[in-house]
Design a protein around this motif. Structure first.
Motif, PDB file in Angstrom:
ATOM      1  N   ILE A 109      -0.992   2.149  -7.487  1.00 18.03           N
ATOM      2  CA  ILE A 109      -1.093   0.844  -7.228  1.00 18.03           C
ATOM      3  C   ILE A 109      -1.526   0.063  -7.140  1.00 18.03           C
ATOM      4  O   ILE A 109      -2.989   0.621  -6.540  1.00 18.03           O
ATOM      5  N   ASP A 110      -2.086  -0.872  -8.449  1.00 19.69           N
ATOM      6  CA  ASP A 110      -3.139  -1.308  -8.429  1.00 19.69           C
ATOM      7  C   ASP A 110      -3.480  -2.374  -7.775  1.00 19.69           C
ATOM      8  O   ASP A 110      -4.965  -2.798  -7.339  1.00 19.69           O
ATOM      9  N   ALA A 111      -2.033  -3.569  -7.074  1.00 18.00           N
ATOM     10  CA  ALA A 111      -2.854  -4.510  -6.203  1.00 18.00           C
ATOM     11  C   ALA A 111      -1.203  -4.797  -5.501  1.00 18.00           C
ATOM     12  O   ALA A 111      -0.116  -4.899  -6.939  1.00 18.00           O
ATOM     13  N   ALA A 112      -1.332  -4.901  -4.420  1.00 14.93           N
ATOM     14  CA  ALA A 112      -0.063  -5.505  -3.961  1.00 14.93           C
ATOM     15  C   ALA A 112      -0.271  -6.365  -2.842  1.00 14.93           C
ATOM     16  O   ALA A 112      -0.700  -6.961  -2.111  1.00 14.93           O
ATOM     17  N   GLY A 113       0.609  -7.276  -3.122  1.00 18.55           N
ATOM     18  CA  GLY A 113       0.770  -8.785  -2.458  1.00 18.55           C
ATOM     19  C   GLY A 113       1.985  -8.980  -1.042  1.00 18.55           C
ATOM     20  O   GLY A 113       2.371  -8.057  -1.174  1.00 18.55           O
ATOM     21  N   ILE A 114       1.988  -9.437   0.037  1.00 20.21           N
ATOM     22  CA  ILE A 114       1.921  -9.392   1.115  1.00 20.21           C
ATOM     23  C   ILE A 114       3.020 -10.775   1.171  1.00 20.21           C
ATOM     24  O   ILE A 114       2.827 -11.247   0.672  1.00 20.21           O
ATOM     25  N   CYS A 115       4.183 -10.229   1.670  1.00 22.12           N
ATOM     26  CA  CYS A 115       5.373 -11.118   1.223  1.00 22.12           C
ATOM     27  C   CYS A 115       5.656 -11.237   2.321  1.00 22.12           C
ATOM     28  O   CYS A 115       5.842 -10.549   3.387  1.00 22.12           O
ATOM     29  N   HIS A 116       6.246 -12.309   2.999  1.00 22.57           N
ATOM     30  CA  HIS A 116       7.110 -12.336   4.251  1.00 22.57           C
ATOM     31  C   HIS A 116       8.600 -12.036   4.219  1.00 22.57           C
ATOM     32  O   HIS A 116       8.839 -11.053   5.395  1.00 22.57           O
TER      33      HIS A 116
ATOM     34  N   LYS B 159      -4.132 -19.497  -8.682  1.00 22.74           N
ATOM     35  CA  LYS B 159      -4.448 -20.521  -7.159  1.00 22.74           C
ATOM     36  C   LYS B 159      -3.663 -19.932  -5.966  1.00 22.74           C
ATOM     37  O   LYS B 159      -3.498 -20.731  -5.028  1.00 22.74           O
ATOM     38  N   LEU B 160      -2.803 -19.126  -5.865  1.00 22.63           N
ATOM     39  CA  LEU B 160      -1.326 -18.439  -4.515  1.00 22.63           C
ATOM     40  C   LEU B 160      -2.077 -17.758  -4.412  1.00 22.63           C
ATOM     41  O   LEU B 160      -2.046 -17.474  -3.037  1.00 22.63           O
ATOM     42  N   LEU B 161      -2.959 -17.104  -4.550  1.00 17.42           N
ATOM     43  CA  LEU B 161      -3.981 -15.952  -4.050  1.00 17.42           C
ATOM     44  C   LEU B 161      -5.297 -16.649  -2.718  1.00 17.42           C
ATOM     45  O   LEU B 161      -5.464 -16.988  -3.157  1.00 17.42           O
ATOM     46  N   THR B 162      -5.008 -16.055  -2.015  1.00 12.05           N
ATOM     47  CA  THR B 162      -5.530 -16.511  -1.060  1.00 12.05           C
ATOM     48  C   THR B 162      -6.939 -15.984  -0.574  1.00 12.05           C
ATOM     49  O   THR B 162      -7.840 -15.711   0.135  1.00 12.05           O
ATOM     50  N   SER B 163      -6.506 -14.311  -1.003  1.00 13.82           N
ATOM     51  CA  SER B 163      -7.852 -13.095  -0.039  1.00 13.82           C
ATOM     52  C   SER B 163      -7.029 -12.173  -1.181  1.00 13.82           C
ATOM     53  O   SER B 163      -5.636 -11.669  -0.997  1.00 13.82           O
ATOM     54  N   VAL B 164      -8.259 -11.237  -1.399  1.00 13.69           N
ATOM     55  CA  VAL B 164      -7.752  -9.860  -1.737  1.00 13.69           C
ATOM     56  C   VAL B 164      -8.663  -8.732  -0.780  1.00 13.69           C
ATOM     57  O   VAL B 164      -9.965  -9.548  -0.437  1.00 13.69           O
ATOM     58  N   GLY B 165      -7.781  -7.187  -0.385  1.00 12.61           N
ATOM     59  CA  GLY B 165      -8.563  -7.149   1.052  1.00 12.61           C
ATOM     60  C   GLY B 165      -7.834  -5.755   0.303  1.00 12.61           C
ATOM     61  O   GLY B 165      -6.894  -5.195  -0.258  1.00 12.61           O
ATOM     62  N   PRO B 166      -8.595  -4.784   1.656  1.00  6.82           N
ATOM     63  CA  PRO B 166      -8.296  -3.629   1.082  1.00  6.82           C
ATOM     64  C   PRO B 166      -6.857  -2.584   2.317  1.00  6.82           C
ATOM     65  O   PRO B 166      -7.022  -3.698   3.101  1.00  6.82           O
TER      66      PRO B 166
ATOM     67  N   ALA C 283      -2.095 -17.872   5.249  1.00  6.47           N
ATOM     68  CA  ALA C 283      -1.799 -17.372   4.216  1.00  6.47           C
ATOM     69  C   ALA C 283      -0.616 -18.059   3.045  1.00  6.47           C
ATOM     70  O   ALA C 283      -0.173 -17.928   3.637  1.00  6.47           O
ATOM     71  N   VAL C 284      -1.335 -18.016   2.253  1.00  5.41           N
ATOM     72  CA  VAL C 284      -0.203 -18.336   1.166  1.00  5.41           C
ATOM     73  C   VAL C 284       0.018 -16.241   0.266  1.00  5.41           C
ATOM     74  O   VAL C 284       1.085 -16.055   1.031  1.00  5.41           O
ATOM     75  N   ARG C 285      -1.216 -16.203  -0.731  1.00  2.00           N
ATOM     76  CA  ARG C 285      -0.948 -14.502  -0.926  1.00  2.00           C
ATOM     77  C   ARG C 285      -1.653 -13.628  -0.492  1.00  2.00           C
ATOM     78  O   ARG C 285      -2.694 -14.318  -0.737  1.00  2.00           O
ATOM     79  N   GLN C 286      -1.796 -12.924   0.361  1.00  3.88           N
ATOM     80  CA  GLN C 286      -2.963 -12.263   0.506  1.00  3.88           C
ATOM     81  C   GLN C 286      -2.409 -10.611  -0.800  1.00  3.88           C
ATOM     82  O   GLN C 286      -1.392 -10.033  -0.453  1.00  3.88           O
ATOM     83  N   VAL C 287      -3.201 -10.587  -1.018  1.00  5.54           N
ATOM     84  CA  VAL C 287      -3.464  -9.164  -1.959  1.00  5.54           C
ATOM     85  C   VAL C 287      -4.398  -8.102  -1.646  1.00  5.54           C
ATOM     86  O   VAL C 287      -5.867  -8.277  -1.420  1.00  5.54           O
TER      87      VAL C 287
END
Ligand SMILES: NC(=O)c1ccc[n+]([C@@H]2O[C@H](COP(=O)([O-])OP(=O)(O)OC[C@H]3O[C@@H](n4cnc5c(N)ncnc54)[C@H](O)[C@@H]3O)[C@@H](O)[C@H]2O)c1
Ligand SMILES: [Zn+2]
Ligand SMILES: [Zn+2]
Length: 372
Positions: A45-52, A340-347, A363-367
């Motif tokens: 997994i290289d990146a995963a967004g947080i969805c409602h 533009k929907l990316l709010t932040s990228v974190g661990p 937040a919109v989309r935190q990844v």
């Protein structure tokens, strides 16, 4: 054989009220991930967004078997194939993970409606993969998959049918969003509503799904596009992205009479309001996933006398292998600026704080980048 991975696991749902940051319902821990079976793929997994929908498993709106490793919107890289004869995918390929695998055999799949595949839905409901069972465990105890994906993790084993191959040059944080927010929001506009140029569109809810729907409506040539959300920051973002107007709930009276209304909030009362906002003969598409106990109250006569069309949209009525490349092409042309929907990228170990922000509407989309 199995390998150790790090993953965010929920052991009990429904009794974990916010604030998540204090409560820490998700436990980031070591799990054992079994080898992929034939028809399955091991993915980094290289990146995963947080969805409602992840939050809804935590707060009990989407009841699921526990324990479960959450996350379903992701981009990754193929590490190994369960079936070495696989021809359409190779080690090193970049992929987007999608949250409903379709069997290809049932009536729905044969009718081009794989997003309604009952076999994929049954596996997802059980927290298993399509070939049965789970590949995840913790010291011998079974851990369930979330929507066939479980992406808040360093690696995942998923069904081949949960993957769409993508070009290698798309940044993973952006690519991840195509797996849920974009597939769902843009698909609701382009597939379910089939918005035509010049139609007016009103969107309820400006999270990742609603703002993706807004971008999709603009890309489809909708004019004007209106938006409703209680958050002033999200309304400002909607205007920046091209909405003609954005207002708080209750202030949308000026927009009544819209051709197409898209509901992405997940509350039956909001859907009832959205229904009333559509013009006579208008289309209302509902995307939000309310608690299963909620029922919709609309005037029965109005459905007939006003000729309104009310449509549900799961996974944007998408064929992911067809639609994700189309949305990527629009993104490349600058017509679908989903980054533009990316709010932040974190661990991974900041996932509870991120859930807290999503629950607070901040937040919109935190990844999450699991290998941070
Ligand atoms: N149908 C599908 O296939 C599918 C796929 C993904 C997500 N979902 C569902 O879609 C919904 C949206 O997901 P998301 O990740 O964008 O969530 P989100 O929490 O990021 O966004 C929801 C937005 O609704 C706003 N809102 C709250 N009350 C409102 C009201 N009365 N009027 C207008 N806006 C209001 C919030 O401020 C927030 O911005 C969720 O219910 C999710 O479970 C459905
Ligand atoms: Zn989602
Ligand atoms: Zn099927």
């Amino acid at each position: 054989m199995s390998r150790d991975i790090a993953a965010a696991v929920l052991s009990q749902s429904g009794n974990n009220p916010a604030p998540y940051a204090d409560n820490k319902p998700l436990d980031v821990k070591t799990l054992q991930l079994a080898d992929p079976k034939p028809g399955e793929v091991l993915v980094r997994i290289d990146a995963a967004g947080i969805c409602h929908s992840d939050l809804s498993v935590i707060n009990g709106d989407r009841p699921r078997p526990m324990p479960m490793a959450l996350g379903h919107e992701a981009a990754g890289t193929v590490l190994a194939l369960g079936d070495p004869d696989t021809r359409d995918l190779a080690v090193g390929d970049r992929v987007v993970l999608v949250f409903l695998p379709s069997c290809g055999q049932c009536v729905q799949c044969q009718s081009g409606e794989g997003y309604l595949c009952p076999n994929g839905a049954a596996a997802n409901g059980k927290g298993e993969l399509m070939h049965g069972g789970s590949r995840l465990s913790c010291n011998g105890e079974t851990v369930h998959h979330h929507l066939g994906v479980s992406a808040f993790a360093t690696q995942a084993v998923v069904d081949r049918r949960s993957l769409v191959k993508i070009p290698g040059d798309i940044p993973p944080e952006t690519a991840a969003l195509f797996g849920c927010a974009v597939l769902t929001g843009v698909g609701a506009v382009m597939n379910t509503a089939a918005v035509r140029p010049g139609e007016s569109v009103l969107i309820y809810g400006l999270g990742g799904v609603g703002l993706a729907a807004l971008l999709g409506a603009l890309a489809a040539g909708a004019q004007p596009v209106y938006a409703v959300d209680p958050s002033p920051e999200k309304r400002a973002l909607a205007l920046e992205l091209g909405a003609a107007a954005a207002v708080a709930p209750g202030d949308e009276a000026a927009f009544t009479g819209t051709d197409v209304v898209i509901e992405t909030v997940g509350k039956a009362v909001v859907l009832a309001t959205a229904y009333r906002a559509a013009r006579r003969g208008g289309r209302i598409v509902t995307v939000g996933l309310p608690n299963p106990s909620e029922n919709l109250e609309i005037n029965a006569l109005s459905l007939v006398a006003d000729g309104k069309v009310l449509m549900g949209s799961y996974m944007g009525s998408s064929i992911p292998s067809r639609d994700i490349p189309r949305y990527i092409a629009l993104w490349r042309a600058g017509r679908l600026p989903v980054e533009k929907l990316l709010t932040s990228v974190g661990p991974l170990d900041e996932i509870n704080e991120a859930m807290d922000k999503l629950a607070a509407g901040k937040a919109v989309r935190q990844v999450i980048v699991p290998a941070w």
